[in-house]
Design a protein around this motif. Structure first.
Motif, PDB file in Angstrom:
ATOM      1  N   LEU A  77      33.437  27.927  50.396  1.00  0.00           N
ATOM      2  CA  LEU A  77      33.231  26.501  50.671  1.00  0.00           C
ATOM      3  C   LEU A  77      31.806  26.230  51.151  1.00  0.00           C
ATOM      4  CD1 LEU A  77      36.614  25.542  52.383  1.00  0.00           C
ATOM      5  CD2 LEU A  77      35.873  25.004  50.059  1.00  0.00           C
ATOM      6  N   ASN A  78      31.267  27.141  51.943  1.00  0.00           N
ATOM      7  CA  ASN A  78      29.888  26.967  52.427  1.00  0.00           C
ATOM      8  C   ASN A  78      28.866  27.170  51.313  1.00  0.00           C
ATOM      9  OD1 ASN A  78      30.679  26.376  55.054  1.00  0.00           O
ATOM     10  ND2 ASN A  78      30.658  28.537  55.683  1.00  0.00           N
ATOM     11  N   ALA A  79      29.254  27.921  50.276  1.00  0.00           N
ATOM     12  CA  ALA A  79      28.325  28.172  49.171  1.00  0.00           C
ATOM     13  C   ALA A  79      28.304  27.029  48.162  1.00  0.00           C
ATOM     14  CB  ALA A  79      28.702  29.473  48.463  1.00  0.00           C
ATOM     15  N   SER A  99      34.729  23.210  37.692  1.00  0.00           N
ATOM     16  CA  SER A  99      34.935  24.650  37.479  1.00  0.00           C
ATOM     17  C   SER A  99      33.591  25.378  37.387  1.00  0.00           C
ATOM     18  CB  SER A  99      35.741  24.881  36.196  1.00  0.00           C
ATOM     19  OG  SER A  99      37.053  24.389  36.330  1.00  0.00           O
ATOM     20  N   TYR A 100      32.604  24.734  36.778  1.00  0.00           N
ATOM     21  CA  TYR A 100      31.260  25.329  36.712  1.00  0.00           C
ATOM     22  C   TYR A 100      30.690  25.526  38.121  1.00  0.00           C
ATOM     23  CZ  TYR A 100      26.211  25.626  36.202  1.00  0.00           C
ATOM     24  OH  TYR A 100      24.899  26.024  36.312  1.00  0.00           O
ATOM     25  N   VAL A 101      30.815  24.509  38.959  1.00  0.00           N
ATOM     26  CA  VAL A 101      30.328  24.617  40.342  1.00  0.00           C
ATOM     27  C   VAL A 101      31.034  25.759  41.059  1.00  0.00           C
ATOM     28  CG1 VAL A 101      30.235  23.459  42.588  1.00  0.00           C
ATOM     29  CG2 VAL A 101      29.674  22.197  40.502  1.00  0.00           C
ATOM     30  N   TRP A 102      32.330  25.879  40.822  1.00  0.00           N
ATOM     31  CA  TRP A 102      33.109  26.928  41.492  1.00  0.00           C
ATOM     32  C   TRP A 102      32.651  28.317  41.062  1.00  0.00           C
ATOM     33  CZ3 TRP A 102      35.628  27.292  45.668  1.00  0.00           C
ATOM     34  CH2 TRP A 102      36.505  28.361  45.906  1.00  0.00           C
ATOM     35  N   GLN A 103      32.396  28.502  39.803  1.00  0.00           N
ATOM     36  CA  GLN A 103      31.946  29.814  39.332  1.00  0.00           C
ATOM     37  C   GLN A 103      30.570  30.161  39.900  1.00  0.00           C
ATOM     38  OE1 GLN A 103      33.935  31.896  37.890  1.00  0.00           O
ATOM     39  NE2 GLN A 103      35.523  30.316  37.757  1.00  0.00           N
ATOM     40  N   GLU A 104      29.707  29.172  40.010  1.00  0.00           N
ATOM     41  CA  GLU A 104      28.388  29.417  40.603  1.00  0.00           C
ATOM     42  C   GLU A 104      28.523  29.799  42.074  1.00  0.00           C
ATOM     43  OE1 GLU A 104      25.195  29.272  39.022  1.00  0.00           O
ATOM     44  OE2 GLU A 104      26.624  29.503  37.366  1.00  0.00           O
ATOM     45  N   ALA A 105      29.444  29.164  42.783  1.00  0.00           N
ATOM     46  CA  ALA A 105      29.667  29.499  44.192  1.00  0.00           C
ATOM     47  C   ALA A 105      30.208  30.918  44.332  1.00  0.00           C
ATOM     48  CB  ALA A 105      30.634  28.498  44.821  1.00  0.00           C
ATOM     49  N   ARG A 106      31.097  31.321  43.446  1.00  0.00           N
ATOM     50  CA  ARG A 106      31.617  32.689  43.471  1.00  0.00           C
ATOM     51  C   ARG A 106      30.481  33.693  43.296  1.00  0.00           C
ATOM     52  NH1 ARG A 106      34.601  34.427  39.504  1.00  0.00           N
ATOM     53  NH2 ARG A 106      36.011  35.810  40.673  1.00  0.00           N
ATOM     54  N   ALA A 107      29.560  33.382  42.389  1.00  0.00           N
ATOM     55  CA  ALA A 107      28.442  34.294  42.123  1.00  0.00           C
ATOM     56  C   ALA A 107      27.529  34.416  43.345  1.00  0.00           C
ATOM     57  CB  ALA A 107      27.646  33.795  40.915  1.00  0.00           C
ATOM     58  N   LEU A 108      27.464  33.359  44.164  1.00  0.00           N
ATOM     59  CA  LEU A 108      26.623  33.396  45.368  1.00  0.00           C
ATOM     60  C   LEU A 108      27.255  34.210  46.492  1.00  0.00           C
ATOM     61  CD1 LEU A 108      25.480  29.653  45.519  1.00  0.00           C
ATOM     62  CD2 LEU A 108      24.052  31.648  44.967  1.00  0.00           C
ATOM     63  N   LEU A 116      39.871  37.435  41.608  1.00  0.00           N
ATOM     64  CA  LEU A 116      39.814  36.859  42.946  1.00  0.00           C
ATOM     65  C   LEU A 116      39.233  35.440  42.913  1.00  0.00           C
ATOM     66  CD1 LEU A 116      40.269  37.339  45.986  1.00  0.00           C
ATOM     67  CD2 LEU A 116      37.929  38.243  46.099  1.00  0.00           C
ATOM     68  N   ALA A 117      40.079  34.459  43.277  1.00  0.00           N
ATOM     69  CA  ALA A 117      39.665  33.045  43.308  1.00  0.00           C
ATOM     70  C   ALA A 117      38.959  32.651  42.011  1.00  0.00           C
ATOM     71  CB  ALA A 117      38.767  32.776  44.510  1.00  0.00           C
ATOM     72  N   ALA A 118      39.496  33.093  40.888  1.00  0.00           N
ATOM     73  CA  ALA A 118      38.845  32.847  39.602  1.00  0.00           C
ATOM     74  C   ALA A 118      38.829  31.368  39.228  1.00  0.00           C
ATOM     75  CB  ALA A 118      39.546  33.649  38.503  1.00  0.00           C
ATOM     76  N   ARG A 119      39.783  30.601  39.756  1.00  0.00           N
ATOM     77  CA  ARG A 119      39.854  29.163  39.456  1.00  0.00           C
ATOM     78  C   ARG A 119      39.942  28.383  40.763  1.00  0.00           C
ATOM     79  NH1 ARG A 119      45.314  28.443  36.909  1.00  0.00           N
ATOM     80  NH2 ARG A 119      45.786  29.641  38.793  1.00  0.00           N
ATOM     81  N   PRO A 120      39.490  27.128  40.770  1.00  0.00           N
ATOM     82  CA  PRO A 120      39.672  26.311  41.976  1.00  0.00           C
ATOM     83  C   PRO A 120      41.130  26.239  42.415  1.00  0.00           C
ATOM     84  CG  PRO A 120      38.127  25.249  40.494  1.00  0.00           C
ATOM     85  CD  PRO A 120      38.683  26.423  39.748  1.00  0.00           C
ATOM     86  N   TYR A 121      42.063  26.249  41.455  1.00  0.00           N
ATOM     87  CA  TYR A 121      43.483  26.163  41.800  1.00  0.00           C
ATOM     88  C   TYR A 121      43.919  27.337  42.672  1.00  0.00           C
ATOM     89  CZ  TYR A 121      48.256  24.437  41.048  1.00  0.00           C
ATOM     90  OH  TYR A 121      49.506  23.888  41.219  1.00  0.00           O
ATOM     91  N   ASP A 122      43.203  28.462  42.577  1.00  0.00           N
ATOM     92  CA  ASP A 122      43.580  29.623  43.382  1.00  0.00           C
ATOM     93  C   ASP A 122      43.414  29.363  44.872  1.00  0.00           C
ATOM     94  OD1 ASP A 122      44.339  31.221  41.217  1.00  0.00           O
ATOM     95  OD2 ASP A 122      42.265  31.825  40.851  1.00  0.00           O
ATOM     96  N   LEU A 123      42.627  28.349  45.239  1.00  0.00           N
ATOM     97  CA  LEU A 123      42.544  27.960  46.648  1.00  0.00           C
ATOM     98  C   LEU A 123      43.896  27.441  47.152  1.00  0.00           C
ATOM     99  CD1 LEU A 123      39.094  26.120  46.777  1.00  0.00           C
ATOM    100  CD2 LEU A 123      39.658  28.323  47.829  1.00  0.00           C
ATOM    101  N   ARG A 124      44.623  26.766  46.307  1.00  0.00           N
ATOM    102  CA  ARG A 124      45.970  26.289  46.680  1.00  0.00           C
ATOM    103  C   ARG A 124      46.905  27.471  46.878  1.00  0.00           C
ATOM    104  NH1 ARG A 124      50.122  22.238  46.137  1.00  0.00           N
ATOM    105  NH2 ARG A 124      51.879  22.967  44.880  1.00  0.00           N
ATOM    106  N   HIS A 125      46.808  28.464  45.987  1.00  0.00           N
ATOM    107  CA  HIS A 125      47.616  29.668  46.172  1.00  0.00           C
ATOM    108  C   HIS A 125      47.299  30.320  47.518  1.00  0.00           C
ATOM    109  CE1 HIS A 125      48.908  29.078  42.191  1.00  0.00           C
ATOM    110  NE2 HIS A 125      47.957  29.737  41.557  1.00  0.00           N
TER     111      HIS A 125
END
Length: 456
Positions: free
Chosen positions: A250-252, A375-384, A395-404
């Motif tokens: 979230l901070n990324a 989804s693009y923003v989320w993937q960039e955050a994962r890379a950071l 691991l947290a491959a999709r934004p929906y995984d935050l709900r899981h």
């Protein structure tokens, strides 16, 4: 009329041309060859049986037509609607009562079934062209249909001529042809288990409508011994982040892009801290939020804003507000939210305000974010945040995984399943089957507890 008693019969032949299958009855009258093709083996066998019984009863056969005298000048019984015609009626009659995604899903299943349930008619168009004609014209209400070019018009004409009569689906061989069609992708590869099961359910429901219309006495699909592939319904524990990882992600998010990331942080935070579905967060409005200066707040969800294809939505737009999933119209869902999310939402509203309709999350021009954009923003955050191995993992491959992750956290914290289900908008049964998973990184803790118990 010239007749003869000299009649001989041959075994029924199966004939295949492309994907079309027919069954040919062959016999001779006065040594003159006769034949008749049928769409199903059952119809062919029935016709051959009638011929044999007439010959056994000593009837004369007409040499010109090859038929026994008793079968001459008899009008065939109406075949009723074709499978294409009934499928069109099925889609249109359900249009008003179904969500855009449901409409699209039902048509997607029919794109597999309709081209497969056809007769052996010359001039078979390409399957891709048939599917496009169905998708953009034949399976839409008249006011939504696109105009067909000459090629499309010819393809639709062929399909109207070749589509099997609905009554032919009483034949097990025809039903198995349909089941074979939904078991593969349009490219001919093995289809995903969830896709096969979903298409089979739609096919079954369509035939239930045929039972209601008195076409069948009972659903013919129930007589077929066919086991659908086993589908995965549980969440993969490898997708679930722990609280530290969630906070880092979230901070990324604000570090992605010039403005998109900072405007989306609060939306992702709602998915994690409140367990919202992305389409629920997309329709969240300031009136839905109680955000005190300190302590816990409250979200009262009223609607969701799913993304769809324009041809399937009522408004003709990609996003439109709808009632909550698994809820009656105007039914709401209350979700207490922790101080961390309260603070994030207060900060977001202070910085960006709201849209004219009160929505919290929108683009700089007031529109809704597409799933591909966030989804693009989320993937960039994962890379950071993540290591290369984690980026390439589920691991947290999709934004929906935050709900899981949110629902797993609540359950592992000891919140009763009934309360978690109430906040999440699910049944307890689905919750226990799908969401009750351990957090990433808890295995060592759990193993330690088991080890301590073994050593006692």
């Amino acid at each position: 009329m010239t007749t003869s008693y000299d009649v001989k019969f041959w075994e029924t032949q199966r004939k295949t041309q492309g994907k079309a299958i027919s069954f040919v009855v062959r016999w001779t009258v006065a040594r003159k060859s006769k034949s008749k093709s049928f769409r199903t083996k059952g119809l062919a066998d029935s016709f051959l049986s009638d011929l044999r019984q007439a010959a056994k009863a000593g009837e004369l056969f007409d040499i010109a037509t090859g038929l026994p005298v008793s079968m001459l000048n008899t009008e065939p019984e109406p075949a009723g609607p074709s499978f294409l015609e009934f499928a069109q009626t099925y889609v249109i009659t359900r249009w008003q009562g179904t969500a855009p995604r449901t409409r699209e899903t039902e048509v997607y299943a029919l794109l597999s079934l309709i081209p497969a349930l056809v007769d052996d008619v010359s001039g078979h168009p390409d399957d891709d062209e048939l599917r496009e004609v169905l998708r953009s014209h034949a399976l839409l209400p008249k006011d939504r249909r696109t105009d067909l070019n000459r090629s499309g018009t010819l393809a639709l004409g062929w399909l109207q001529k070749a589509s099997l009569p609905l009554v032919d689906l009483q034949d097990p061989s025809v039903l198995r042809r349909a089941l074979d069609a939904i078991s593969v992708t349009f490219a001919g590869e093995e289809a995903a288990a969830n896709t096969v099961r979903r298409k089979r359910a739609i096919f079954h429901h369509l035939l239930e409508r045929a039972v209601e219309k008195k076409v069948f006495a009972s659903n013919p699909l129930d007589t077929i011994k066919w086991k659908p592939p086993k589908a995965v319904t549980a969440v993969d524990p490898r997708t679930v982040v722990n609280p530290m990882q969630a906070k880092e992600l979230l901070n990324a998010v604000p570090r992605v892009g010039r403005t998109r990331g900072v405007r989306l942080k609060a939306m992702f935070a709602c998915i994690y801290y409140a367990g919202l579905r992305p389409e629920e967060a997309a329709d969240l409005r300031v009136k839905n939020c109680t955000l005190p200066a300190s302590g816990w707040g409250l979200i009262v969800l009223e609607k969701a804003r799913p993304q769809g294809t324009k041809r399937w939505t009522n408004s003709g737009q990609t996003h439109e507000s709808r009632s909550l999933k698994h809820r009656a119209k105007k039914e709401t869902r209350e979700i207490p939210i922790p101080p961390a999310l309260v603070a994030i939402l207060r900060e977001h509203i202070k910085a960006y305000g709201t849209a004219e309709d009160g929505r919290l999350f929108r683009t700089s021009k007031g529109g809704s974010y597409s799933s591909s954009a966030y989804s693009y923003v989320w993937q960039e955050a994962r890379a950071l945040v993540f290591t290369e191995a984690q980026v390439n993992s589920p691991l947290a491959a999709r934004p929906y995984d935050l709900r899981h992750a949110a629902l797993s956290l609540w359950l592992n914290a000891g919140v009763p399943a009934a309360e978690v289900a109430l906040r999440a908008g699910n049944s307890v049964e689905i919750l226990n089957r799908v969401y009750a998973k351990c957090l990433d990184g808890q295995r060592e803790t759990i193993n330690g507890k088991i080890n301590n118990a073994l050593e006692e």
